[in-house]
Scaffold this motif. Structure first.
Motif, PDB file in Angstrom:
ATOM      1  N   HIS A  19       0.822  -1.202   0.000  1.00 29.13           N
ATOM      2  CA  HIS A  19       0.000   0.000   0.000  1.00 29.13           C
ATOM      3  C   HIS A  19       0.861   1.259   0.000  1.00 29.13           C
ATOM      4  O   HIS A  19       0.379   2.348   0.286  1.00 29.13           O
ATOM      5  N   GLU A  21       3.475   4.111  -1.929  1.00 27.63           N
ATOM      6  CA  GLU A  21       3.286   4.948  -3.104  1.00 27.63           C
ATOM      7  C   GLU A  21       3.430   4.115  -4.371  1.00 27.63           C
ATOM      8  O   GLU A  21       4.370   3.347  -4.530  1.00 27.63           O
ATOM      9  N   PHE A 136      -2.777   4.802  -1.391  1.00 34.12           N
ATOM     10  CA  PHE A 136      -1.909   5.622  -0.558  1.00 34.12           C
ATOM     11  C   PHE A 136      -2.365   7.074  -0.524  1.00 34.12           C
ATOM     12  O   PHE A 136      -1.863   7.859   0.286  1.00 34.12           O
TER      13      PHE A 136
END
Length: 249
Positions: A19, A21, A136
Motif C-alpha cells: 500500500h 506509493e 496511498f
C-alpha cells in the motif's frame, strides 16, 4: 446517481508494503470499492467495482429519494466481504483504516448543462478522479462510536486527529493535515529516530477545524536532511498522535 465507498479492511499501522506509493487498488490487497446505484437505469443495487451486482449476507440498506436529493445508509458486515489478505479482520476501537468516498451525479444526455456528470464530490484523501486507484492517497477513518444504521445516532467528534501526510514517501516536501474539535493550543513537530526534534511546524493556539501544514525537509543551508524514517508528533490538550513519514532521495 450513486456513491462509492473505497475502504481498506486492515489497520494502517500494520504498514503493509503493497500500500505504499504507486500501489494500485485491488481487492487482492483487501482494498474494496463498495458502490450503490441510486435511482439509476440499472435500478437501485449494491455493486462491486462500480457496476457488478454484489449480494452480501445481512447487508442493510436504507434509501430516501426526494426532489432535492437522496439519503443512503449502509451497514456492511465485514464477514461477508472476506478480504483475501485479512480473512479474520475484526474492527476495533482506535483502529485506523483507509477510506475514500466519491459521489457522482450522472443525469445522462438530458442534463441541462450538456454534460452527463454535473457533480462529483470527493471526501478523504487527495481530490483527483483517478485516486480511487491509489490507496496511498486515501484518507484514514478512525473506528469508534455508534453507527447511524443501527440506532440513528452519530458518534461525537474527536477533539483532535492527525491525518496521514501526502505524499508519503516524499522528497523534499510533504503536507500534513490535522483536525481540531475545539480551539486550543497545538504543537506539531518532526523528530528523528533518536527522538531529537528537527523542526517545529506548529506551536500556537489554533482555531477549531481542519488545517494543513507543509514540511520542507531542507535545512537552513538549503540541503535536504538525510533520507530515512521520521516521526511527526501532534499534541493538542491532553491527547497526542504520532505518525511515521519516509523521506526519499
Amino acid at each position: 446517481d450513486g456513491f462509492d465507498v473505497f475502504a481498506g479492511l486492515y489497520d494502517v499501522s500494520s504498514e503493509m508494503q503493497q500500500h505504499g506509493e504507486g500501489a494500485m487498488y485491488s481487492d487482492e490487497f483487501a482494498d474494496y470499492r463498495f458502490s450503490f446505484a441510486v435511482n439509476a437505469a440499472s435500478g437501485e443495487q449494491f455493486q462491486k467495482d462500480g457496476w457488478e451486482p454484489w449480494p452480501l449476507d445481512n447487508l442493510q440498506v436504507g434509501t430516501q429519494v426526494t426532489e432535492d436529493g437522496y439519503n443512503v445508509e449502509l451497514k456492511i458486515p465485514f464477514k461477508s466481504v472476506k478480504p483475501l489478505l485479512a480473512p479474520l479482520f475484526k474492527p476495533e476501537m482506535g483502529m485506523f483504516i483507509p477510506l475514500k468516498i466519491d459521489i457522482n451525479d450522472n443525469d445522462g444526455p438530458d442534463d441541462p448543462f450538456g454534460d452527463g456528470r454535473t457533480m462529483t464530490l470527493h471526501v478523504g484523501g487527495v481530490e483527483n478522479d483517478q485516486n480511487w486507484k491509489r490507496p496511498f492517497t486515501w484518507g484514514w477513518a478512525l473506528i469508534g462510536g455508534a453507527t447511524g444504521v443501527q440506532d440513528r445516532e452519530t458518534a461525537a467528534p474527536f477533539t483532535a486527529l492527525l491525518h496521514r501526510n501526502y505524499p508519503n514517501p516524499f522528497n523534499p516536501t510533504t503536507t500534513i493535515g490535522y483536525d481540531l474539535g475545539a480551539d486550543g493550543y497545538v504543537q506539531l513537530a518532526v523528530y528523528d529516530l533518536l527522538g531529537r526534534r528537527l523542526r517545529t511546524l506548529v506551536d500556537e493556539r489554533v482555531k477549531a477545524g481542519s488545517h494543513r501544514v507543509l514540511w520542507d525537509a531542507t535545512n537552513d543551508k538549503g540541503k535536504i536532511v538525510g533520507a530515512g524514517v521520521y516521526f511527526v508528533k501532534m499534541t493538542a490538550g491532553d491527547v497526542s498522535f504520532v505518525q511515521k513519514v519516509t523521506l526519499l532521495k
